[in-house]
Write an enzyme that holds these catalytic residues in place. Sequence first.
Site, short mmCIF file in Angstrom:
data_model
loop_
_atom_site.label_atom_id
_atom_site.label_comp_id
_atom_site.label_asym_id
_atom_site.label_seq_id
_atom_site.Cartn_x
_atom_site.Cartn_y
_atom_site.Cartn_z
N ASN A 242 0.84 -1.20 0.00
CA ASN A 242 0.00 0.00 0.00
C ASN A 242 0.88 1.25 0.00
OD1 ASN A 242 0.90 0.37 2.65
ND2 ASN A 242 -1.01 -0.31 3.60
N ASP B 150 -9.04 -9.51 -0.89
CA ASP B 150 -8.31 -8.67 0.05
C ASP B 150 -8.30 -7.21 -0.40
OD1 ASP B 150 -6.42 -8.42 2.42
OD2 ASP B 150 -5.13 -7.68 0.81
#
EC number: 3.1.2.2
Length: 336
Positions: A17, A211
């Site tokens: 991320n 996810d």
Amino acid sequence: MGPKQQLSRIMRPDDANIVGNVHGGTILKMIEEAGCIIGTRHCNTQPGDRCAAQLARVERTDFLYPMFIGEVAHVSAEITYASKHSVEVQVHVMSENILTGATKMTNRAALWYVPFSLEDVDNVTEVPPIKYASPGQEEEGKKRYEAQKMERLETKERNGELLIPVSAPDRTTKEPYTVGFSQSSLIHLVGPSDCTLHGFVHGGVTMKLMDEVAGIVAARHCKTNIVTASVDAINFHRKIMKGCVVTVSGRATFASNKSMEIEVFVDADPLIEAEKGKYRAVTAFFTYISLDKQGKPLSIPPMKLEGDEEQRRFEDGKMRYLQNKAKRLADKERQQ
């Protein structure tokens, strides 16, 4: 015990991320790749039809420590039980900081695979037996096999063919911290790179998409850096074929002070054989935690529930949360 398999890969920026934490889906995909390799290799060690191992179930998986860009993920897989038509693969994931040499165990997972013939896609082939270190290990494996078989049947009945639509939210009309505000979906066309030798989607590809969607839901709710803390058992009830359009949808179901649970649905829509109609392939619950800039846990904003159905799902989520918490404490006491 059975055969072993190892995979290693350095974590790149596209695995993580914006803060540098590696996505839980990236780890789940690597775990499944290792399991698929060792399962397929073992199931082809005897004469007869060539086959490929298809993921049937992943047991509850905890993410013990975060992994970061630049670290090396070492995935070790081992076959720990074989029934007539399925194999259990246990996987450990270690992270290695190659600058300091520091290593950490980040994940443990157990996966169940079923071998399907490459000649006849509906034919489940027999699994070659494995050698156990002791009769006790075989007995323990048989108990795990029976338990997962029972739970798969229960969830199949519960999730069945009932398609629960998860609509795209209108965030201009929805209040922050409501289920509708953070609800999210992702649409993906299944291509050749997503698929096994049979032309079915790899379980790891599906888990990575799940996810991603769950992470978007958690980020919209918390508005902070969020990471995957755990995934409840995932059962793969129906295969997803190449050429299908999959819709992956997620919605918040429960939030405690330190974690939030997101329910994720995967619906497959065959484009070429459209007459077969849309069907539900997978459902699962993902749990996320919120972190500050130093990586320390933050409180989760309370959910604003609307209606009896959301309240019921919240209570069900609370029950799962308390059961998992009690199990973690019991496991901790057993290890001491």
